[in-house]
Design an enzyme around this catalytic site. Structure first.
Site, PDB file in Angstrom:
ATOM      1  N   ASN A 148      50.589  22.351   6.006  1.00 27.45           N
ATOM      2  CA  ASN A 148      49.994  22.525   7.322  1.00 27.45           C
ATOM      3  C   ASN A 148      48.845  21.519   7.405  1.00 27.45           C
ATOM      4  OD1 ASN A 148      48.787  23.368   9.660  1.00 27.45           O
ATOM      5  ND2 ASN A 148      48.617  25.528   9.060  1.00 27.45           N
ATOM      6  N   ARG A 156      54.382  22.604   9.258  1.00 33.67           N
ATOM      7  CA  ARG A 156      54.012  23.265  10.503  1.00 33.67           C
ATOM      8  C   ARG A 156      53.700  22.172  11.528  1.00 33.67           C
ATOM      9  NH1 ARG A 156      48.575  26.176  12.347  1.00 33.67           N
ATOM     10  NH2 ARG A 156      49.460  27.352  14.060  1.00 33.67           N
ATOM     11  N   HIS A 158      50.901  29.893  18.261  1.00 35.09           N
ATOM     12  CA  HIS A 158      50.921  30.951  17.222  1.00 35.09           C
ATOM     13  C   HIS A 158      52.324  31.554  17.074  1.00 35.09           C
ATOM     14  CE1 HIS A 158      46.419  31.751  18.278  1.00 35.09           C
ATOM     15  NE2 HIS A 158      46.492  30.923  17.238  1.00 35.09           N
ATOM     16  N   GLU A 204      52.083  32.958   7.747  1.00 39.93           N
ATOM     17  CA  GLU A 204      52.691  31.815   8.430  1.00 39.93           C
ATOM     18  C   GLU A 204      53.371  30.867   7.448  1.00 39.93           C
ATOM     19  OE1 GLU A 204      48.873  31.466  10.575  1.00 39.93           O
ATOM     20  OE2 GLU A 204      50.082  30.829  12.281  1.00 39.93           O
ATOM     21  N   ARG A 210      36.585  29.822  22.788  1.00 39.25           N
ATOM     22  CA  ARG A 210      37.294  29.519  24.037  1.00 39.25           C
ATOM     23  C   ARG A 210      37.246  30.728  24.964  1.00 39.25           C
ATOM     24  NH1 ARG A 210      42.494  28.236  20.792  1.00 39.25           N
ATOM     25  NH2 ARG A 210      41.761  26.575  19.441  1.00 39.25           N
TER      26      ARG A 210
END
Ligand code: AMP
Length: 388
Positions: free
Chosen positions: A7, A83, A171, A372, A230
């Protein structure tokens, strides 16, 4: 079969090596390209200058040669699963990487300017250091490609849709993994599940019969839930107003990505700080957490309506897995949906195999740690089996 999962970020590289379903080695290289880099592999770590991602992979290979009993040799790696954040509308499943796939990932730079270039660097570096391995791309957007047009389209002129302006969602690897785990626990696939990935970035997904049918992130990662830095959902009029009143594009982008969310509301993007301030009764932390939880509750209601019912809720990622307070606040006043949670189980889900619903709750509620890297390894493995 040995599979390495990578990743790659712009200055970081996260990796994990799997042998079948066993994790053999895990590591993280940080501050790549800076004066003082850092690498950790299992319990070994070192401050070292890492000129590029290749330097990190060189150290990984050296580590494997020095620890054959745990990691085996680098030559045994059959595939590298990468990823890749943005797969646009083209990639609905993992693919073996070739020149055409790399060109597509490059084309998508404009949609994911922070992530796709770094992901491609990871791919090209791995091709160099593991030339005999099959390189596979697993996309964070792919799981959401099942979202129907009536949900993924924005109500703006069609020419923008044709240019690729639509909801993509992110995600996906995490939502896919935890929803599948929930289906295993339910013992069936024809289920209505809401997955809540609450980390520094956060999103929720409605999963019906194993497919994503709606998610809170959109064209980019700014919409939906309130996040660490955010804002999540915001009326675009605010942005137009700020641009009209002298804010530059760069300032606006920084404000929306780095200076909003919990950081703006409560002074920190680390939920542990916000919770401590909440416990002390600090008004802004109380407000921030109520807003954070309220946004989640709103989407639980919306997605239950969209699916005409709900069988299970799944909490995951840093906050979802570790914050009983956030879970409790988010689930307040949801009993009309058949959601009943257990205070004691919520405090320590680990001792109840992740279940935090009350006995007899119509909706099951689980805390399932996301994996993940494992999901990428699994999808890579499946793809290789299909190819031989
Ligand atoms: P992630 O992006 O999944 O790594 O999650 C990062 C977020 O998880 C940060 O905002 C952390 O503050 C939060 N987090 C990690 N541990 C805890 C905890 N014990 N309680 C509350 N939040 C936590």
């Amino acid at each position: 079969m040995k599979i390495l999962v990578l990743n790659a970020g712009s200055s970081s590289l996260k990796f994990e090596l799997f042998d079948g379903d066993k994790s053999r080695l895990k590591g993280l290289a940080q501050r790549i390209g800076e004066e003082r880099g850092h690498i950790r592999i299992n319990d070994w770590e070192k401050e070292i200058r890492l000129q590029d991602h290749g330097d990190a992979l060189k150290l990984l290979i050296e580590y494997m040669h020095a620890h054959p009993e745990t990691a085996g040799s680098a030559e045994e790696i059959r595939a590298v699963g990468h990823r890749v954040v943005h797969g646009g509308s083209d990639f609905v499943r993992p693919v073996v990487i070739d020149e055409r796939v790399k060109a597509k990932i490059r084309e998508l730079f404009s949609l994911a300017p922070l992530h796709n270039p770094a992901n491609l660097t990871g791919i090209e570096t791995a091709e160099k250091y593991f030339p005999r391995a099959v390189q596979v791309a697993v996309f964070d957007t792919a799981f959401h490609q099942s979202i129907p047009e009536e949900e993924h389209r924005y109500a703006i002129p069609e020419k923008y849709y044709r240019e690729g302006i639509r909801q993509y969602g992110f995600h996906g690897i995490s939502h896919q993994y935890v929803s599948r785990e929930a289906m295993k626990r339910l013992g069936r696939k024809d289920a209505k599940i809401i997955t809540l990935h609450l980390g520094n970035g956060a999103s929720m997904t409605a999963v019906r019969d194993g497919k994503s049918i709606a998610t809170t992130m959109g064209f980019g990662p700014l919409s939906g839930l309130i996040m660490g830095t955010r804002s999540g959902d915001i009326d675009p009029s605010v942005l137009l107003y700020l641009l009209d009143h002298g804010m530059s594009h760069t300032e606006l982008a920084r404000m929306l990505n780095k200076e909003s969310g919990m950081k703006a509301l409560a002074g920190s993007n680390d939920m542990r700080d916000v919770e401590a301030a909440y416990e002390r009764g600090e008004a802004r932390a109380v407000l921030a957490l109520r807003m954070y939880a309220g946004r989640i509750r709103k989407y639980i209601g919306a997605y239950t309506a969209l699916m005409n019912g709900l069988d299970a809720l799944v909490f995951t990622a840093g906050i979802g897995e570790h914050s009983p307070l956030v879970r409790a606040l988010a689930l307040e006043n949801t009993d009309y949906l058949g959601i009943e949670w257990d205070k004691r189980k919520n405090e320590d889900p680990a001792s109840h195999e992740g279940a935090i619903h009350a006995d007899g709750s119509r909706v099951k509620i689980w805390v399932i740690p996301t994996r993940e890297e494992w999901e990428i390894a699994l999808q890579t493995q499946k793809l290789l089996h299909e190819h031989v």
